[in-house]
Design an enzyme around this catalytic site. Structure first.
Site, PDB file in Angstrom:
ATOM      1  N   ASN A  21      -4.549 -18.618   6.315  1.00 60.87           N
ATOM      2  CA  ASN A  21      -4.475 -17.164   6.354  1.00 60.87           C
ATOM      3  C   ASN A  21      -5.997 -16.844   6.301  1.00 60.87           C
ATOM      4  O   ASN A  21      -6.533 -16.793   4.981  1.00 60.87           O
ATOM      5  CB  ASN A  21      -3.543 -16.535   5.379  1.00 60.87           C
ATOM      6  CG  ASN A  21      -3.474 -15.115   5.084  1.00 60.87           C
ATOM      7  OD1 ASN A  21      -4.240 -14.427   6.279  1.00 60.87           O
ATOM      8  ND2 ASN A  21      -2.700 -14.420   4.452  1.00 60.87           N
TER       9      ASN A  21
ATOM     10  N   LYS B 235      -7.339 -18.274   2.839  1.00 56.93           N
ATOM     11  CA  LYS B 235      -6.246 -18.646   1.900  1.00 56.93           C
ATOM     12  C   LYS B 235      -5.456 -19.827   2.570  1.00 56.93           C
ATOM     13  O   LYS B 235      -5.352 -19.800   3.834  1.00 56.93           O
ATOM     14  CB  LYS B 235      -5.313 -17.276   1.782  1.00 56.93           C
ATOM     15  CG  LYS B 235      -6.187 -16.349   0.904  1.00 56.93           C
ATOM     16  CD  LYS B 235      -4.904 -15.415   0.425  1.00 56.93           C
ATOM     17  CE  LYS B 235      -5.514 -13.922   0.310  1.00 56.93           C
ATOM     18  NZ  LYS B 235      -4.957 -12.829   0.412  1.00 56.93           N
TER      19      LYS B 235
ATOM     20  N   ARG C 186      -2.133 -17.740  10.428  1.00 59.90           N
ATOM     21  CA  ARG C 186      -1.888 -16.326  10.523  1.00 59.90           C
ATOM     22  C   ARG C 186      -2.734 -15.587  11.497  1.00 59.90           C
ATOM     23  O   ARG C 186      -3.875 -15.672  11.196  1.00 59.90           O
ATOM     24  CB  ARG C 186      -1.492 -15.884   9.013  1.00 59.90           C
ATOM     25  CG  ARG C 186      -1.211 -14.575   9.463  1.00 59.90           C
ATOM     26  CD  ARG C 186      -1.362 -13.868   7.915  1.00 59.90           C
ATOM     27  NE  ARG C 186      -0.717 -12.450   7.736  1.00 59.90           N
ATOM     28  CZ  ARG C 186      -0.636 -11.826   6.915  1.00 59.90           C
ATOM     29  NH1 ARG C 186      -1.151 -12.249   5.538  1.00 59.90           N
ATOM     30  NH2 ARG C 186      -0.211 -10.207   6.703  1.00 59.90           N
TER      31      ARG C 186
ATOM     32  N   HIS D 199       2.589  -7.070   9.505  1.00 64.31           N
ATOM     33  CA  HIS D 199       3.317  -7.632   8.345  1.00 64.31           C
ATOM     34  C   HIS D 199       4.633  -8.134   8.735  1.00 64.31           C
ATOM     35  O   HIS D 199       5.461  -8.313   8.166  1.00 64.31           O
ATOM     36  CB  HIS D 199       3.526  -6.450   7.294  1.00 64.31           C
ATOM     37  CG  HIS D 199       2.540  -6.079   6.259  1.00 64.31           C
ATOM     38  ND1 HIS D 199       2.394  -4.869   5.837  1.00 64.31           N
ATOM     39  CD2 HIS D 199       1.518  -7.006   5.791  1.00 64.31           C
ATOM     40  CE1 HIS D 199       1.238  -4.941   5.083  1.00 64.31           C
ATOM     41  NE2 HIS D 199       0.730  -5.880   5.141  1.00 64.31           N
TER      42      HIS D 199
ATOM     43  N   LEU E 148       4.622  -3.772  -0.026  1.00 67.40           N
ATOM     44  CA  LEU E 148       3.651  -3.008  -0.825  1.00 67.40           C
ATOM     45  C   LEU E 148       2.845  -4.055  -1.235  1.00 67.40           C
ATOM     46  O   LEU E 148       2.953  -4.471  -2.432  1.00 67.40           O
ATOM     47  CB  LEU E 148       4.481  -1.942  -1.790  1.00 67.40           C
ATOM     48  CG  LEU E 148       5.609  -1.193  -1.128  1.00 67.40           C
ATOM     49  CD1 LEU E 148       6.114  -0.414  -2.131  1.00 67.40           C
ATOM     50  CD2 LEU E 148       4.905  -0.300  -0.081  1.00 67.40           C
TER      51      LEU E 148
ATOM     52  N   ARG F  45      -6.699   2.225   2.449  1.00 63.75           N
ATOM     53  CA  ARG F  45      -6.652   2.747   3.426  1.00 63.75           C
ATOM     54  C   ARG F  45      -5.657   3.972   3.542  1.00 63.75           C
ATOM     55  O   ARG F  45      -4.879   3.947   2.636  1.00 63.75           O
ATOM     56  CB  ARG F  45      -5.910   1.829   4.323  1.00 63.75           C
ATOM     57  CG  ARG F  45      -6.772   0.655   4.874  1.00 63.75           C
ATOM     58  CD  ARG F  45      -5.772  -0.461   5.807  1.00 63.75           C
ATOM     59  NE  ARG F  45      -6.045  -1.723   5.099  1.00 63.75           N
ATOM     60  CZ  ARG F  45      -5.002  -2.729   5.538  1.00 63.75           C
ATOM     61  NH1 ARG F  45      -4.230  -2.535   6.337  1.00 63.75           N
ATOM     62  NH2 ARG F  45      -4.871  -3.876   4.547  1.00 63.75           N
TER      63      ARG F  45
ATOM     64  N   GLY G 168       5.485  -3.877  -4.831  1.00 68.02           N
ATOM     65  CA  GLY G 168       6.909  -3.991  -4.657  1.00 68.02           C
ATOM     66  C   GLY G 168       7.649  -5.079  -5.696  1.00 68.02           C
ATOM     67  O   GLY G 168       8.738  -4.787  -6.095  1.00 68.02           O
TER      68      GLY G 168
ATOM     69  N   GLU H 210       4.950 -14.999   3.624  1.00 65.57           N
ATOM     70  CA  GLU H 210       4.741 -15.341   4.913  1.00 65.57           C
ATOM     71  C   GLU H 210       4.213 -16.786   5.298  1.00 65.57           C
ATOM     72  O   GLU H 210       4.597 -17.099   6.203  1.00 65.57           O
ATOM     73  CB  GLU H 210       3.406 -14.193   5.121  1.00 65.57           C
ATOM     74  CG  GLU H 210       3.657 -13.105   5.130  1.00 65.57           C
ATOM     75  CD  GLU H 210       2.868 -12.009   4.027  1.00 65.57           C
ATOM     76  OE1 GLU H 210       2.786 -12.595   3.103  1.00 65.57           O
ATOM     77  OE2 GLU H 210       2.151 -10.924   4.506  1.00 65.57           O
TER      78      GLU H 210
HETATM   79  P1  ADP Z   1      -2.546  -8.298  -0.656  1.00 64.87           P
HETATM   80  O1  ADP Z   1      -1.954  -7.343   0.418  1.00 64.87           O
HETATM   81  O2  ADP Z   1      -3.816  -8.489  -0.699  1.00 64.87           O
HETATM   82  O3  ADP Z   1      -1.987  -9.679  -0.338  1.00 64.87           O
HETATM   83  P2  ADP Z   1      -0.874  -8.193  -3.195  1.00 64.87           P
HETATM   84  O4  ADP Z   1       0.547  -8.344  -2.457  1.00 64.87           O
HETATM   85  O5  ADP Z   1      -1.210  -9.380  -4.048  1.00 64.87           O
HETATM   86  O6  ADP Z   1      -2.016  -8.071  -2.210  1.00 64.87           O
HETATM   87  O7  ADP Z   1      -0.784  -6.736  -3.840  1.00 64.87           O
HETATM   88  C1  ADP Z   1      -1.815  -6.335  -4.559  1.00 64.87           C
HETATM   89  C2  ADP Z   1      -1.379  -5.143  -5.419  1.00 64.87           C
HETATM   90  O8  ADP Z   1      -0.023  -5.364  -6.187  1.00 64.87           O
HETATM   91  C3  ADP Z   1      -2.539  -4.546  -6.249  1.00 64.87           C
HETATM   92  O9  ADP Z   1      -2.272  -2.984  -6.223  1.00 64.87           O
HETATM   93  C4  ADP Z   1      -1.792  -4.740  -7.576  1.00 64.87           C
HETATM   94  O10 ADP Z   1      -2.357  -3.755  -8.602  1.00 64.87           O
HETATM   95  C5  ADP Z   1      -0.396  -4.775  -7.655  1.00 64.87           C
HETATM   96  N1  ADP Z   1       0.311  -5.399  -8.860  1.00 64.87           N
HETATM   97  C6  ADP Z   1       0.100  -6.714  -8.763  1.00 64.87           C
HETATM   98  N2  ADP Z   1       0.820  -6.920 -10.054  1.00 64.87           N
HETATM   99  C7  ADP Z   1       1.146  -5.888 -10.703  1.00 64.87           C
HETATM  100  C8  ADP Z   1       2.010  -5.358 -11.678  1.00 64.87           C
HETATM  101  N3  ADP Z   1       2.781  -6.136 -12.547  1.00 64.87           N
HETATM  102  N4  ADP Z   1       2.383  -3.993 -11.670  1.00 64.87           N
HETATM  103  C9  ADP Z   1       1.932  -3.200 -10.810  1.00 64.87           C
HETATM  104  N5  ADP Z   1       1.299  -3.430  -9.703  1.00 64.87           N
HETATM  105  C10 ADP Z   1       0.801  -4.860  -9.512  1.00 64.87           C
END
Ligand code: ADP
Length: 393
Positions: free
Chosen positions: A10, A17, A91, A179, A207, A239, A328, A380
């Site tokens: 990715n 990654k 990806r 996504h 999310l 964004r 999420g 993914e």
């Molecule tokens: P990407 O889209 O880069 O793969 P991720 O899926 O890792 O990103 O999501 C990153 C987001 O998840 C960030 O906003 C981070 O703050 C949030 N996040 C990670 N752990 C927590 C947590 N324990 N509580 C709230 N938000 C979290």
């Protein structure tokens, strides 16, 4: 690295990654990333499946994609009997309207993908740079492209259309959705958790730093919040999500911003970061008592709620709601707020299960809830490994 291993890549603008899967594409062996490409100092980190560090390397200078790939393949070679990989799954952010499923990469597919670069100029060149490097360095190994747009090609024509004239639409200006690999994984996981969900009307919210929602009917995408680009839909880390297109014209014409400044604003200085003025990271905003941090979170929750209503309308009903991605999967408060606002749809959250859903796919709604609510950890990479295995036949 045995001959039956599948490498999943990715590649972004500043990172590669990777995940290494064992035979059958079911067992994750290693996961890691090379970060700070092009800016330096470049770092290479690898963990095993239990998230224990197994390798760390850094370079004072900035590596490019090719040098990063060289380091990655050398590391994998050094850990193995030297038999090589069975396949590499990539990806790829955009498959345009050409690709509705994974495809084996070769020169002619690469040439077609290069014609799609204008549709994803910030991502596709990096994806393709990694493909070219991997093809050069592992010439006998099958390379497979898995597209983030492909899952959404099943959407009805109406859901893919903008209300624009055909000469514009014919130039590829239409809704694609992104996504898709994450949503496809969710669609495959839900029936394993509850067989009744195989034919269900589901809205999933991925999310993370990028954020979107997808409406799925019996496992097929019927609508998505991201459209022509991945800046549409929900507010994200940096964004803006959907804005009135008139705003863009106003920025250009009335405020005299140039195109690069508008792009920078919409992609890098908006969303959670822009509204809060503090951070793009949800954890920092949740820990802050600043009213602007609160506003940024409230705006995300509000827009998820609006999108959920729109998607329930596109589906003609709602059986299940799914949370995935870093926010999420981890933000108890955001899930609670979204479910509070979705009570009118028949959502009833189990507060205890929401506070501690555990690992893996988890139901967090009460048994009486008309709409079941789930947390599904994003994967993914596994989806790409499965697709790659399918193409291998
Ligand atoms: P990407 O889209 O880069 O793969 P991720 O899926 O890792 O990103 O999501 C990153 C987001 O998840 C960030 O906003 C981070 O703050 C949030 N996040 C990670 N752990 C927590 C947590 N324990 N509580 C709230 N938000 C979290």
């Amino acid at each position: 690295m045995a001959a039956d291993h599948i490498l999943v890549l990715n590649t972004g603008s500043s990172s590669i990654k990777f995940s290494l899967f064992g035979s059958g594409a079911t067992e994750l062996l290693l996961k890691g990333r090379i970060e700070n490409l092009f800016s330096g100092p470049t770092r290479f980190l690898v963990q095993d499946a239990a998230q224990r560090p197994v390798h760390e390397q850094s370079w004072p200078e900035a590596l490019d994609h090719a040098a990063g790939m060289t380091a990655l393949l050398a590391f994998l070679d050094a850990r193995s009997s030297g038999e090589g990989l069975r396949a590499v799954g990539h990806r790829i952010v955009h498959g345009g309207s050409l690709y509705s499923g994974p495809v084996q990469l070769n020169e002619s597919v690469l040439a077609e993908l290069e014609t799609l670069i204008p549709l994803a100029p910030l991502h596709l060149p990096h994806n393709l740079a990694a493909v070219r490097a991997a093809m050069r360095m592992a010439p006998g190994v099958m390379q497979v492209a898995c597209f983030d747009t492909a899952f959404h090609r099943s959407q009805p024509a109406l859901a893919q259309a903008f209300a624009l004239p055909p000469d514009i639409t014919d130039r590829g200006i239409r809704r694609y959705g992104f996504h898709g690999l994450s949503y496809e994984y969710i669609a495959s996981s839900l029936p394993e958790a509850d067989t009744a969900l195989a034919g269900a009307k589901v809205v999933a919210a991925h999310l993370g730093n990028g954020a979107s929602m997808c409406a799925m009917d019996a496992g097929r995408s019927v609508a998505s919040s991201m459209g022509f680009t991945a800046v549409d839909g929900l507010p994200m880390g940096t964004r803006c999500g959907a804005v009135d297109p008139g705003v863009v014209l106003y920025l250009l014409v009335q405020l005299g911003m140039d195109v690069a400044a508008v792009q920078d604003l919409l992609y890098l200085r908006s969303g959670l970061l822009g509204v809060s003025g503090i951070s793009a990271d949800m954890r920092e905003l949740e820990a802050s008592d600043s009213p602007r941090a609160r506003l940024a979170i409230d705006l995300m929750v509000y827009r998820i709620g609006r999108e959920l209503g729109s998607m329930a309308a596109a589906l003609g009903g709602l059986d299940a709601l799914v949370f995935s991605g870093g926010i999420g999967e981890n933000s108890v408060a955001l899930r609670a707020a979204v479910c509070r606002d979705a009570r009118w749809l028949g959502v009833e959250l189990d507060q205890g299960a929401n506070a501690d859903p555990g690992k893996g796919v988890a139901r967090i709604s009460t048994p009486a809830s008309k709409v079941s609510v789930w947390v599904v950890p994003a994967n993914e990479e596994l989806m790409i490994a499965r697709h790659t295995l399918d193409i291998l036949g």
